[in-house]
Design a protein around this motif. Structure first.
Motif, PDB file in Angstrom:
ATOM      1  N   GLU A  54     123.136  66.280  64.142  1.00 56.29           N
ATOM      2  CA  GLU A  54     123.314  67.521  63.390  1.00 56.29           C
ATOM      3  C   GLU A  54     122.409  68.545  64.028  1.00 56.29           C
ATOM      4  OE1 GLU A  54     124.604  67.593  59.658  1.00 56.29           O
ATOM      5  OE2 GLU A  54     124.140  69.598  59.138  1.00 56.29           O
ATOM      6  N   SER A  55     120.967  68.132  64.131  1.00 49.37           N
ATOM      7  CA  SER A  55     120.127  69.465  64.744  1.00 49.37           C
ATOM      8  C   SER A  55     120.331  69.830  66.022  1.00 49.37           C
ATOM      9  CB  SER A  55     118.592  68.657  64.517  1.00 49.37           C
ATOM     10  OG  SER A  55     118.481  67.720  65.235  1.00 49.37           O
ATOM     11  N   GLU A  56     121.035  68.780  66.903  1.00 52.72           N
ATOM     12  CA  GLU A  56     121.256  69.128  68.158  1.00 52.72           C
ATOM     13  C   GLU A  56     122.536  70.145  68.191  1.00 52.72           C
ATOM     14  OE1 GLU A  56     119.971  65.699  70.978  1.00 52.72           O
ATOM     15  OE2 GLU A  56     121.887  65.167  69.690  1.00 52.72           O
ATOM     16  N   ARG A  64     123.224  72.188  65.655  1.00 52.69           N
ATOM     17  CA  ARG A  64     122.610  73.314  65.234  1.00 52.69           C
ATOM     18  C   ARG A  64     122.021  74.432  66.115  1.00 52.69           C
ATOM     19  NH1 ARG A  64     120.208  71.300  60.953  1.00 52.69           N
ATOM     20  NH2 ARG A  64     121.911  71.915  59.811  1.00 52.69           N
ATOM     21  N   GLU A  65     121.158  73.663  66.984  1.00 51.94           N
ATOM     22  CA  GLU A  65     120.680  74.331  68.337  1.00 51.94           C
ATOM     23  C   GLU A  65     121.611  74.945  69.022  1.00 51.94           C
ATOM     24  OE1 GLU A  65     118.011  71.896  70.361  1.00 51.94           O
ATOM     25  OE2 GLU A  65     116.869  71.414  68.566  1.00 51.94           O
ATOM     26  N   PRO A  77     127.278  73.241  62.693  1.00 50.83           N
ATOM     27  CA  PRO A  77     126.746  71.945  62.569  1.00 50.83           C
ATOM     28  C   PRO A  77     127.457  71.547  61.326  1.00 50.83           C
ATOM     29  CG  PRO A  77     125.141  73.782  62.157  1.00 50.83           C
ATOM     30  CD  PRO A  77     126.273  74.412  62.871  1.00 50.83           C
TER      31      PRO A  77
END
Ligand SMILES: [Zn+2]
Length: 232
Positions: free
Chosen positions: A111-113, A115-116, A146
């Motif tokens: 999820e953080s990738e 979001r990035e 995300p």
């Protein structure tokens, strides 16, 4: 003909035999019931794991944040759900054997990738002069926000030509054969109103071989397949 007298010993022996027979029959019944019960649980588990391959991710039904997928490496740099890793490797191998040069561009993303990726594109669009809300809307046309990407499920993979990263012979081969390995072209042209996404030529999704075969043969989307076979 004279019958042997029924002595108390004989009577006891008969009773013992009857009791033994009843105990054996009861044991057999318990064994059969247990086997049926276990088979049902197993069937239910198989069906549940099949269904988890058919998860549809959207704004209203986001991927749960970095859940407990078991991931495997493919092509050295990418990770994918272990349930489809071997199938993906085989598909790439056979595609290469047919003379094409497929390259994975993206597979599992946390999820953080995600979001990035989304934020980076939004910032680029803001830098181009769009206001923030418009930039987010425009970014969402190219990159899922995300939670809304099925790359987070570990069941999606983007595959294009090795040299120019554009659709080509690889796509034609995959369009014809991906279903044999349990993959489908997830967001096809002409189905945008059903999938809710623009046509994405290089995005393949693993759904399992049975579902992929039917989706291919019926020329339907995952949304239509789930509605048809699972009623939601
Ligand atoms: Zn993709």
């Amino acid at each position: 003909m004279a019958r042997a007298a029924v002595t108390p010993e004989l009577e006891k022996e008969r009773r013992r035999k009857w009791i033994l027979l009843i105990v054996m029959l009861l044991s057999l019944a318990v064994m059969i019931t247990s086997l049926i019960f276990l088979a049902r649980i197993r069937g239910w588990r198989v069906r549940r794991s099949e269904k988890s391959l058919l998860t549809i991710v959207s704004a209203s039904s986001p991927a749960s944040a970095d859940s407990d997928q078991t991931l495997s490496f493919v092509d050295d740099d990418f990770m994918i759900d272990e349930r489809c890793a071997a199938q993906l490797e085989q598909m790439l191998h056979d595609c290469r054997a047919a003379g094409h040069k497929p390259k994975i561009l993206s597979a599992y993303r946390s999820e953080s990738e995600q979001r990035e990726l989304f934020n980076a594109l939004t910032e680029d669009l803001v830098a181009d002069g769009h206001d923030f809300d418009t930039a987010r809307e425009l970014a969402a046309l190219q990159v899922d926000p995300p939670g809304e990407s099925e790359h987070q499920l570990g069941l999606a993979v983007d595959i294009a030509e090795e040299e120019d990263h554009k659709p080509g012979g690889t796509q034609l081969w995959l369009d014809a054969h991906a279903w044999e390995y349990g993959f489908i072209l997830r967001y096809p042209a002409g189905k945008e109103n059903i999938t809710g996404k623009n046509f994405v030529p290089d995005h393949y999704r693993y759904v399992g071989t049975d579902a992929a075969k039917q989706i291919h043969e019926l020329d339907i989307t995952l949304e239509e397949y789930v509605a048809m076979f699972y009623g939601n």
